[in-house]
Design an enzyme around this catalytic site. Structure first.
Site, PDB file in Angstrom:
ATOM      1  N   LYS A   1      31.303  30.913  30.742  1.00 58.90           N
ATOM      2  CA  LYS A   1      29.879  30.606  30.715  1.00 58.90           C
ATOM      3  C   LYS A   1      29.697  29.241  30.052  1.00 58.90           C
ATOM      4  O   LYS A   1      30.561  28.836  29.305  1.00 58.90           O
ATOM      5  CB  LYS A   1      29.117  31.670  29.914  1.00 58.90           C
ATOM      6  CG  LYS A   1      29.409  33.114  30.306  1.00 58.90           C
ATOM      7  CD  LYS A   1      28.665  33.511  31.554  1.00 58.90           C
ATOM      8  CE  LYS A   1      28.980  34.974  31.905  1.00 58.90           C
ATOM      9  NZ  LYS A   1      28.434  35.382  33.194  1.00 58.90           N
TER      10      LYS A   1
ATOM     11  N   HIS B   1      34.746  40.309  43.367  1.00 61.34           N
ATOM     12  CA  HIS B   1      33.460  40.486  42.703  1.00 61.34           C
ATOM     13  C   HIS B   1      32.484  41.109  43.694  1.00 61.34           C
ATOM     14  O   HIS B   1      32.542  40.821  44.883  1.00 61.34           O
ATOM     15  CB  HIS B   1      32.924  39.145  42.199  1.00 61.34           C
ATOM     16  CG  HIS B   1      31.753  39.310  41.281  1.00 61.34           C
ATOM     17  ND1 HIS B   1      30.483  39.560  41.742  1.00 61.34           N
ATOM     18  CD2 HIS B   1      31.661  39.304  39.931  1.00 61.34           C
ATOM     19  CE1 HIS B   1      29.663  39.694  40.705  1.00 61.34           C
ATOM     20  NE2 HIS B   1      30.348  39.546  39.597  1.00 61.34           N
TER      21      HIS B   1
END
Length: 466
Positions: free
Chosen positions: A166, A285
């Protein structure tokens, strides 16, 4: 006079067959059906069977040119849903010959392609599929599976640790690679591209791949452990996706990643086959899954998407956390986690498993727990998911007050402490906090992490109930 009667006919005359004995080669489906007022459940169930197999709304003369008995889907059982008004579970059997071999795309186009917009139904949800061995044997499945992955990584007897880098968007490739290096050096096994990191103006894919590869090899040299970063190969075209996977292989990295729902099953299956042929692990994902699986009465349950992924191919797949910030009821989550990992799973309605599923020798998939988890969750995660899992802490690593590497240290120490405690026979569910506290006495990094996250909880009632 003509040989058949045209006009609209009741589906249930042809497609509702309660006396039918299912064959071991049939694909079986459990649908949650909510009929429109005035439509009897048998008619609704038969309509689902018809519209997702051979039927159409009227009799056509070409019906005489085939054997409907051989090819039609059959609604063979209907039961009311306890506690819900006018909802039924309709069980449908499909003959194997309706489906193209080795194509998840075709299986879904047939079973869920058309029927969900059907007017006689208020809502429709596919709860589960039984995939017969005769069909699974036409799929390669996961590129490597759990055991081969452990052998490649030389990591045994514990869950694997990951971290999503992130901020997910906006870092330059070099800063991104630096964040990767810090996490891996600190003790994580993997770091991860966020699902929406593809190739944007601020960071093109090739630059990212190069800097991440450098981070992997540098951290491997320093720690003596094998490291990986899930390089997201998802792209706008299949050709571009393959180009990225090929570049990853040329760099010699161990693993790539794909968003299998937004990328599509056709692209995913191609990538999975490339990964097996070239020794790459494949992390999957599930971006977009909640669009399909979140509503209780319409769509598809995630356990169906999970089974489809095991057929199409992937070595890891995100599967909720049970304890973090995203949806996931414990028993139901464990039900599809077992469907991902095990060879044989018994029917168990208390875990949402409608059919006994025999995967035979199809390799298993590691479930990934990710989303709002931190060191205090470690005992629960170790207890719930066991060794064959990947625990991913994004903010729970990068949010550490001292930086990424200490954040990684904190997670690794917490994990090793939990695994050791479990192996000594301690009860993680009861003594979890104590185990973490004891470990933090000799790990300042863990102590700092414990302090930061001691109060954070994400508590909302789960939507995904039985």
């Amino acid at each position: 006079s003509v040989g058949f009667k045209a006009g609209v006919k009741d589906y249930k005359l042809t497609y509702y067959t309660p006396e039918y004995e299912t064959k071991p080669t049939d694909i079986l489906a459990a649908f949650r059906v909510t009929p429109q007022p005035g439509v009897p459940p048998e008619e609704a169930g038969a309509a689902v069977a018809a519209e997702s197999s051979t039927g159409t709304w009227t009799t056509v003369w070409t019906d005489g040119l085939t054997s409907l008995d051989r090819y039609k889907g059959r609604c063979y059982h209907i039961e009311p849903v306890a506690g819900e008004e006018s909802q039924f579970i309709a069980y449908v059997a499909y003959p194997l010959d309706l489906f193209e071999e080795g194509s998840v795309t075709n299986m879904f186009t047939s079973i869920v392609g058309n029927v969900f917009g059907f007017k006689a139904l208020r809502a429709l949800r596919l709860e589960d599929l039984r995939i017969p061995p005769a069909y699974t044997k036409t799929f390669q499945g996961p590129p490597h599976g759990i055991q081969v992955e452990r052998d490649k990584l030389n990591k045994y007897g514990r869950p694997l640790l990951g971290c999503t880098i992130k901020p997910k968007l906006g870092l330059s490739a070099k800063n991104y690679g630096r964040a990767v290096y810090e996490c891996l050096r600190g003790g994580l096994d993997f770091t991860k591209d966020d699902e929406n990191v593809n190739s944007q103006p601020f960071m093109r894919w090739r630059d990212r791949f190069l800097f991440c590869a450098e981070a992997i090899f540098k951290s491997q040299a320093e720690t003596g452990e094998i490291k990986g970063h899930y390089l997201n190969a998802t792209a706008g075209t299949c050709e571009e996706m393959m180009k990225r996977a090929i570049f990853a292989r040329e760099l010699g990295v161990p693993i790539v990643m794909h968003d299998y729902l937004t990328g599509g099953f056709t692209a995913n299956t191609s990538l999975a086959q490339y990964c097996r042929d070239n020794g790459l692990l494949l992390h999957i994902h599930r971006a977009m899954h909640a669009v399909i699986d979140r509503q209780k009465n319409h769509g598809m349950h995630f356990r169906v998407l999970a089974k489809a992924l095991r057929m199409s191919g992937g070595d890891h797949i995100h599967a909720g956390t049970v304890v973090g910030k995203l949806e996931g009821e414990r028993e139901i989550t464990l039900g599809f986690v077992d469907l991902l990992r095990d060879d044989f799973v018994e029917k168990d309605r208390s875990r949402g498993i409608y059919f006994t599923q025999d995967w035979v020798s199809l390799p298993g998939v590691l479930p990934v727990a990710s989303g709002g988890i931190h060191v205090w969750h470690m005992p629960a995660l170790t207890e719930i998911f066991g060794d064959d899992s990947v625990l991913q802490f994004g903010g729970g690593t990068l949010g550490h007050p001292w930086g990424n590497a200490p954040g990684a240290v904190a997670n690794r120490v917490a994990l090793e402490a939990c695994v050791q405690a479990r192996n000594e026979g301690r009860d993680l569910a009861r003594e979890g906090n104590e185990i973490i506290r004891a470990a933090s006495k000799w790990s300042p990094e863990l102590a700092a992490a414990c302090e930061v996250w001691k109060e954070i909880k994400f508590e909302f009632p789960a939507m995904d109930t039985l």
